[in-house]
Design a protein around this motif. Structure first.
Motif, short mmCIF file in Angstrom:
data_model
loop_
_atom_site.label_atom_id
_atom_site.label_comp_id
_atom_site.label_asym_id
_atom_site.label_seq_id
_atom_site.Cartn_x
_atom_site.Cartn_y
_atom_site.Cartn_z
N LEU A 76 1.12 -1.22 0.15
CA LEU A 76 -0.05 0.04 0.03
C LEU A 76 0.91 1.28 -0.14
CD1 LEU A 76 -3.08 0.98 0.44
CD2 LEU A 76 -2.34 1.33 2.92
N ASP A 77 0.40 2.17 -0.80
CA ASP A 77 1.09 3.45 -0.72
C ASP A 77 0.31 4.46 0.14
OD1 ASP A 77 3.21 5.32 -2.32
OD2 ASP A 77 1.44 6.50 -2.16
N HIS A 78 -0.92 4.91 -0.15
CA HIS A 78 -1.92 5.49 0.71
C HIS A 78 -3.20 5.20 0.28
CE1 HIS A 78 -1.63 8.19 -2.90
NE2 HIS A 78 -2.72 8.49 -2.45
N VAL A 79 -4.14 5.87 1.14
CA VAL A 79 -5.56 5.74 1.01
C VAL A 79 -6.09 7.10 0.95
CG1 VAL A 79 -7.83 4.78 1.97
CG2 VAL A 79 -5.84 3.37 2.29
N ALA A 80 -6.91 7.27 -0.20
CA ALA A 80 -7.26 8.50 -0.41
C ALA A 80 -9.06 8.52 -0.08
CB ALA A 80 -7.10 9.08 -1.67
N PHE A 81 -9.39 9.86 0.57
CA PHE A 81 -10.87 9.93 0.84
C PHE A 81 -11.44 10.92 -0.13
CE2 PHE A 81 -9.13 8.55 4.88
CZ PHE A 81 -10.01 7.03 4.79
N GLY A 82 -12.26 10.98 -1.09
CA GLY A 82 -12.65 11.83 -2.01
C GLY A 82 -13.49 12.88 -1.44
N CYS A 83 -13.30 14.00 -1.82
CA CYS A 83 -13.86 15.39 -1.52
C CYS A 83 -14.50 16.14 -2.80
CB CYS A 83 -12.98 16.35 -0.68
SG CYS A 83 -12.50 15.87 1.00
N ALA A 84 -15.64 16.71 -2.71
CA ALA A 84 -15.99 17.26 -4.24
C ALA A 84 -15.32 18.36 -4.42
CB ALA A 84 -17.64 17.56 -3.67
N THR A 85 -14.78 19.40 -3.75
CA THR A 85 -14.05 20.65 -3.98
C THR A 85 -12.90 20.77 -3.21
OG1 THR A 85 -15.42 21.87 -2.25
CG2 THR A 85 -16.43 21.61 -4.47
N ARG A 86 -12.11 21.76 -3.62
CA ARG A 86 -11.01 22.05 -2.84
C ARG A 86 -11.41 22.84 -1.28
NH1 ARG A 86 -7.17 25.68 -1.18
NH2 ARG A 86 -4.89 25.12 -1.81
N GLY A 87 -12.63 23.38 -1.44
CA GLY A 87 -13.22 24.05 -0.26
C GLY A 87 -13.68 22.87 0.79
N GLU A 88 -13.90 21.68 0.43
CA GLU A 88 -13.96 20.73 1.35
C GLU A 88 -12.59 20.36 2.03
OE1 GLU A 88 -16.32 17.14 0.59
OE2 GLU A 88 -17.53 18.30 -0.93
N LEU A 89 -11.73 20.31 1.06
CA LEU A 89 -10.20 20.04 1.70
C LEU A 89 -9.91 20.94 2.73
CD1 LEU A 89 -7.96 19.49 -1.51
CD2 LEU A 89 -9.11 17.88 0.24
N GLU A 90 -10.18 22.30 2.60
CA GLU A 90 -9.81 23.08 3.51
C GLU A 90 -10.64 23.24 4.89
OE1 GLU A 90 -11.10 26.91 1.33
OE2 GLU A 90 -9.17 26.64 0.08
N LYS A 91 -12.09 22.61 4.88
CA LYS A 91 -12.75 22.34 5.88
C LYS A 91 -12.01 21.04 6.63
CE LYS A 91 -17.11 24.02 4.21
NZ LYS A 91 -18.56 23.69 3.67
N TRP A 92 -11.74 19.96 5.94
CA TRP A 92 -11.06 18.90 6.61
C TRP A 92 -9.72 19.41 7.27
CZ3 TRP A 92 -12.82 14.69 8.21
CH2 TRP A 92 -13.94 14.40 8.00
N GLU A 126 -5.05 10.52 2.93
CA GLU A 126 -5.28 11.81 2.17
C GLU A 126 -6.71 12.00 1.84
OE1 GLU A 126 -3.13 13.42 -1.65
OE2 GLU A 126 -4.25 11.49 -2.03
N PHE A 127 -7.16 13.36 1.87
CA PHE A 127 -8.20 13.93 1.51
C PHE A 127 -7.93 14.35 -0.05
CE2 PHE A 127 -9.14 14.20 5.96
CZ PHE A 127 -10.34 13.34 5.81
N PHE A 128 -8.67 14.05 -0.96
CA PHE A 128 -8.46 14.39 -2.44
C PHE A 128 -9.60 15.13 -3.05
CE2 PHE A 128 -8.21 13.59 -6.97
CZ PHE A 128 -7.08 14.21 -7.31
N ALA A 129 -9.41 16.00 -3.85
CA ALA A 129 -10.35 16.55 -4.72
C ALA A 129 -10.20 16.83 -5.97
CB ALA A 129 -10.83 18.15 -4.07
N PRO A 130 -11.08 16.46 -6.94
CA PRO A 130 -10.49 16.75 -8.26
C PRO A 130 -10.14 18.21 -8.65
CG PRO A 130 -13.10 16.54 -8.25
CD PRO A 130 -12.43 16.39 -6.89
#
Length: 134
Positions: A76-92, A126-130
């Motif tokens: 395993l390298d990492h596990v990423a949780f999907g966020c809809a926007t960069r704004g969600e990343l900022e909240k996380w 990781e939290f990740f947004a497109p």
């Protein structure tokens, strides 16, 4: 077969469930749905994530789990949780601060933005947004 099946669950091995379970409970703001011994040498705890994906924590008794996780080893390298926007990343990012969880800065790339952090065993998450649409 016309379509590859979706990912249903991820299971990671942890050193101590008594440390990892409360950490993930705080991160997910949820209690596990399964917490059981599956055989004499393994115990697992399972969380249901918001989209129905399961994340399992496994502790193998009497087997070599002394070393911290390293994404530089095969596996395993990492596990990423999907966020809809960069704004969600900022909240996380703020939520991780509230929980006292160390994390990196949000990194932007042409393929999306990510916020990296680690669990108590060093498992890379990781939290990740497109990328934002132009």
């Amino acid at each position: 077969m016309t379509e590859f099946p979706p990912l249903t669950h991820i299971a990671v091995t942890v050193r101590e469930l008594n440390v990892s379970v409360p950490w993930y409970e705080a991160l997910f703001d949820a209690r596990p749905v399964i917490d059981e011994d599956t055989d004499p040498d393994m115990h697992h705890t399972v969380f249901v994530l918001g989209n129905g994906t399961l994340l399992g924590l496994h502790q193998h008794q009497g087997r070599g789990a002394a070393a911290r996780f390293s994404e530089f080893q095969v596996g395993l390298d990492h596990v990423a949780f999907g966020c809809a926007t960069r704004g969600e990343l900022e909240k996380w990012s703020r939520k991780l601060d509230e929980l006292g969880i160390e994390h990196g800065v949000i990194k932007d790339a042409p393929y999306g933005s990510g916020l990296a952090f680690r669990d108590p065993d060093g498992i890379a998450l990781e939290f990740f947004a497109p990328p934002a649409e132009a």
